[in-house]
Every structure is written in structure tokens, then in C-alpha cells.
Design a protein around this motif. Structure first.
Motif: not given
Length: 319
Positions: A67-92
Motif C-alpha cells: 500500500x505504501x509503495x504503490x503510491x510512493x513509486x507512482x506519485x514521485x514522477x508527477x511530483x518531480x514534474x510539478x517541482x520543475x514547473x512550480x515553486x519547489x520549496x512550496x511543493x516540499x
């Protein structure tokens, strides 16, 4: 065509202050420690959780793994995409707040289903921790220092695991298995708020714009670095570091007079920039203020000097 600069005595080239980089890296490393500390708590406190919620070994295995890995693995990719295009500190900060609140929710779980949902939320939040952190380190540190910074940042997992065993197990033994989740979750939420406030209060310069901060603690000139700017007690004057083109036209009744009494129409261009030195930026902020970002006002201020120089040159020439 002439180029004018604000001249000051030579000074060493400005660079970002190491303590600012250290502050950023320290906060990122602490957030990474919390990241691993939160995810290890369920494994460390597995036995009391099983006894309290009456869950089987297979159910516990799915919570700590699938249950943990299912979301952890797949959410990391769109979060990385979001961090490249928005404020990274706010995302963190949002990610840290989310996984910390979900960690506290794990301690509130009254049954297996609630624990599964809370654990999934932890995976979603923690997936947003590492991608923006790597990006922030790349932004903050030059290439030759980036490897060392990454090494220090990656101390987070072993430190988090060790603290999870020592801190989590001790609290559970002294009180209840739910208490470590509450305490660690509260620390994480507080950290997320601090990270967000630091991002809001910490102002960074760029290659194109430096600034001078005045107020509490005196004057601070910031070139290719950053500084904390507190509302009310600090004032900031931005200084444009780009080359500005200022045009002067003298024609008809305003034409220049040569030595042999001839009228000369002239179009001249002057190029003005602030030298990337602390003293020069301080002088520009004190004498020009925000006019460095307003070429028309800057031209109105300096045109009298330009015209005076042009008249001097013209009076010494003949047609």
C-alpha cells in the motif's frame, strides 16, 4: 556610443554566502530524516499495532509494503514534474505537511481500514519529498560542490531509521504505540510550516537583479545570493544589473553649437550598467533607487549630464 558604469574601487567577486547554502542543506536533510522516520514507525511498532488493532501478519505486510509503495513509486514522477514547473520549496513544504499529518492519522486509526488509508496518504506525501529536494540542491550548490551536498543530504535515511528505533520505541514503551505517531507527526507539520515561512521570508537575487536590504542589522548587499527579509523591519531596494540603453536627441532649437558657431543635430546612445560589486550596487541603490528598473526615469535623471558632456565635446570641434 559610450558605456558608463558606476565606478568603485576593485573588490573581490561576490558569491553566495556559505552559511545560506548550509541553512538550505540543513533544512533539507532534517526533512529527509523526518521522511524516513515517519515511514519506519509502522515497522518498528508492528507488534503493539497488531495486538491493538487485531490485524494479521499478511495485513501488516501489505501496509508496510504494497500500500505504501504503490503510491510512493507512482506519485514521485508527477511530483518531480510539478517541482520543475512550480515553486519547489512550496511543493516540499506541502508534501512534508501531508505525510506528517497522515503519520499522526496513523496513530488515530481505530481499525485496519483507517490505518490503510492513513498509510497510503503517508506514501503520497513522502513521494513529494525527494524530487524537489534534489532540485533545490542543484539550484543552490555549484557543480563542484554538488556531490558533497548530495552525500550530506543522503544521511537522512540512516539517521531517520536510527531515530525511529530509538525515539519511537522509547515513547511506545513509556506511553502507548500511538504517542510516537502523534509526536513525530506534530514535529513534521511544524517543520513544514517553518519551511514554507523560510521560503516566504528568504529573498534571492538573480543574475539580472541584485538588491540591498536595509533596516534591522544594518545594510546588506546581496549579489547572486539571498537574505531573509522580514516585513515591517526590513526594506529592499532592487538594483537592475542589465545594460540599459539611454538615448539623447538634440535637434532644431536644441541642436549643439560647434566652435565655429554651427548648429549640429545629434542622436546619441549611452549604455549604463551597475558593476557587479557590492560597493557599486550599494551606491546605485542609494543614488538611483528603483530607477534602475525604470529607464525613462533614469534617462530623465541622467540626460542633463549627457547633454552637458555632448556640448563640451561639440564646442571643441569644427564643421
Amino acid at each position: 556610443m559610450d558605456t558608463l558604469e558606476l565606478q568603485v574601487p576593485p573588490a573581490p567577486a561576490a558569491r553566495r554566502e556559505p552559511r545560506n547554502r548550509g541553512l538550505v542543506l540543513g533544512m533539507l536533510c532534517f526533512v529527509y530524516v523526518l521522511n524516513f522516520l515517519d515511514r519506519q514507525l509502522v515497522s518498528i511498532l508492528a507488534k503493539p499495532i497488531q495486538d491493538s488493532l487485531q490485524i494479521s501478519d499478511s495485513q501488516l505486510g501489505r501496509i508496510t509494503g504494497f500500500y505504501f509503495a504503490l503510491f510512493y513509486c507512482f506519485i514521485a514522477i508527477p511530483v518531480g514534474w510539478l517541482a520543475d514547473r512550480t515553486n519547489r520549496v512550496k511543493v516540499l513544504s506541502i508534501a512534508c505537511g501531508l505525510w506528517s499529518a497522515a503519520t499522526a492519522a496513523c496513530g488515530m486509526a481505530a481499525n485496519y481500514g483507517q490505518l490503510v488509508v492513513a498509510r497510503m496518504a503517508v506514501g503520497v506525501g513522502e513521494a513529494g519529498g525527494v524530487p524537489p529536494s534534489y532540485a533545490i540542491i542543484s539550484d543552490t550548490y555549484p557543480r563542484e560542490q554538488r556531490g558533497t551536498a548530495m552525500g550530506i543530504f543522503n544521511l537522512g535515511p540512516p539517521l531517520g531509521s536510527a531515530l525511529g528505533v530509538a525515539f519511537g520505541a522509547s515513547l511506545a514503551a513509556a506511553y502507548d504505540w500511538r504517542i510516537p505517531f502523534y509526536v513525530v507527526g506534530a514535529i513534521g507539520v511544524l517543520t513544514a510550516i517553518i519551511v514554507y515561512l523560510v521560503n516566504w521570508l528568504y529573498r534571492r537575487s538573480s543574475k539580472e537583479v541584485s538588491f540591498v536590504r536595509t533596516g534591522l542589522f544594518g545594510e546588506k548587499v546581496v549579489i547572486n545570493g539571498g537574505a531573509f527579509v522580514l516585513p515591517i523591519i526590513h526594506d529592499v531596494t532592487p538594483v537592475n544589473m542589465n545594460v540599459l540603453q539611454l538615448a539623447v536627441t538634440r535637434a532644431n532649437n536644441d541642436a549643439l553649437i560647434t566652435r565655429d558657431r554651427m548648429r549640429v543635430d545629434i542622436d546619441a546612445e549611452f549604455y549604463v550598467r551597475v558593476k557587479p560589486q557590492r560597493e557599486a550596487v550599494a551606491v546605485a541603490a542609494a543614488t538611483l533607487g528603483r530607477r534602475t528598473h525604470q529607464p525613462d526615469q533614469l534617462n530623465a535623471l541622467l540626460s542633463g549630464k549627457y547633454i552637458s558632456e555632448l556640448r563640451t565635446v561639440a564646442s571643441g570641434r569644427t564643421m
